[in-house]
Design a protein around this motif. Structure first.
Motif, PDB file in Angstrom:
ATOM      1  N   PRO A 196       0.831  -1.208   0.000  1.00 40.46           N
ATOM      2  CA  PRO A 196       0.000   0.000   0.000  1.00 40.46           C
ATOM      3  C   PRO A 196       0.865   1.257   0.000  1.00 40.46           C
ATOM      4  O   PRO A 196       2.037   1.213   0.380  1.00 40.46           O
ATOM      5  N   SER A 197       0.266   2.367  -0.402  1.00 40.35           N
ATOM      6  CA  SER A 197       1.008   3.633  -0.379  1.00 40.35           C
ATOM      7  C   SER A 197       1.102   4.200   1.025  1.00 40.35           C
ATOM      8  O   SER A 197       2.033   4.942   1.353  1.00 40.35           O
ATOM      9  N   TYR A 220      -4.486   2.279  -1.214  1.00 42.50           N
ATOM     10  CA  TYR A 220      -3.948   2.016  -2.539  1.00 42.50           C
ATOM     11  C   TYR A 220      -4.337   3.168  -3.462  1.00 42.50           C
ATOM     12  O   TYR A 220      -5.022   4.100  -3.042  1.00 42.50           O
TER      13      TYR A 220
END
Length: 331
Positions: A196-197, A220
């Motif tokens: 994930p970011s 995301y």
């Protein structure tokens, strides 16, 4: 035939031995345990006459090339290092390691011992039905979000309420909900969607100082994934992956008995295939292929992906722990 050794005498080693027997490709060589009575009991149960109470002796003289480590979390790091230094392949019950510094040291040891293979045994992602989920997600035109649930009340919680400090549920034993239950939800999310970011964690603490339950949000590019996990209560809420006019629903993230696809007309299509009797069978069959043919190009690629996934999970779990101030002795 893969000859293996065991570290630990518990339900995980029971499951491993049963699954290994089913594959017809694994043979138990040696058992290490701290407790003499437990060691004798399990040696008789598993059918091995090689029992060790000294770990150095176990790695030097035990009749095995691959070791399954299912000891308390706090012992994993030192035992993994000893195994690699003895040129034994390693499979570890999650969580294998507790922070990125430990993972980095293990990776350096693997470079010094290039024939050794290291696996974190996150068994659900090796189940046939999880692979069906992965294939179905790959066909989705769009993912709009997901909710993963891994929540099951543990008997240890009653002990905590009575003032106890059970193994695996204290800071000293590197325990808690994220370590014991949440890691499987993290594995599922990262296996399906990648890193994930960003990630956020909200935890409910218990008397021993660890998290008893929690909710994590993984961001995301175009959607969020919500992870619900814990050991202080049960949840029968399904895991769901939301697409555009479609939905994949899973009954239990660590059992994966029922997988269903809902299309735009609400038509339900089962996505299950025949599963194995024992949880670890899928992972053992996957690992067998790599162990028997470690230099095949596709196997090296697959092994590298699993190792990277294990590192990504380790990094994310550590990040989530830090967010809520859960600090283990080695952090």
């Amino acid at each position: 035939m893969i000859h293996y050794g065991l570290i630990g005498t518990n339900q995980a080693t029971d499951d491993f031995v049963q699954a290994a027997s089913m594959t017809k490709k694994w043979e138990l060589g040696a058992l290490y345990a701290n407790d003499v009575d437990q060691a004798d009991k399990y040696a008789n149960k598993y059918g091995t006459n090689q029992t060790f109470f000294d770990l150095a002796d176990f790695f030097k003289n035990g009749n095995f090339d691959t070791v399954f480590i299912a000891s308390p979390n706090a012992e994993h790091f030192s035992q993994i290092k000893q195994a690699i230094e003895a040129d034994k392949n390693v499979i570890v019950q999650p969580p294998a390691l507790t922070n990125p510094a430990e993972f980095s040291e293990v990776e350096k040891l693997l470079l010094d011992h290039p024939r050794v293979l290291f696996f974190e045994g996150a068994y659900p992602i090796h189940m046939p039905n999880f692979k069906n989920i992965e294939a179905a997600v790959g066909k989705m035109a769009m993912v709009q979000g997901a909710t993963f649930v891994s929540m099951r009340e543990r008997p240890a919680y009653d002990a905590i309420l009575e003032g106890g400090k059970p193994e695996g549920f204290t800071l000293e034993s590197y325990g808690g909900a994220l370590q014991q239950q949440g890691i499987y939800a993290v594995y599922a999310a990262l296996k399906l969607f990648g890193r994930p970011s960003s990630a956020t964690y909200f935890a409910t603490a218990v008397e021993t100082g660890v998290d008893g339950a929690g909710v994590a949000f993984l961001q995301y590019e175009h959607f969020y994934v919500t992870l619900h996990f814990g050991f202080i209560t049960d949840s029968y809420m399904p895991t769901e992956i939301n697409g555009h006019h479609e939905l994949i629903q899973v009954d239990d993230l660590t059992e994966i008995h029922l997988v269903q696809h809902y299309d735009a007309q609400k038509k339900i299509t089962p996505l299950m295939t025949a599963d194995y009797t024992y949880h670890f069978t899928g992972e053992l069959l996957d690992f067998t292929e790599i162990l028997e043919h470690p230099f095949k190009a596709e196997n090296r690629k697959q092994y590298g992906e699993w190792l990277q996934l294990a590192e990504d999970v380790n990094n994310l779990v550590y990040h989530l722990r830090k967010m809520v101030g859960i600090k283990f002795p080695t952090d």
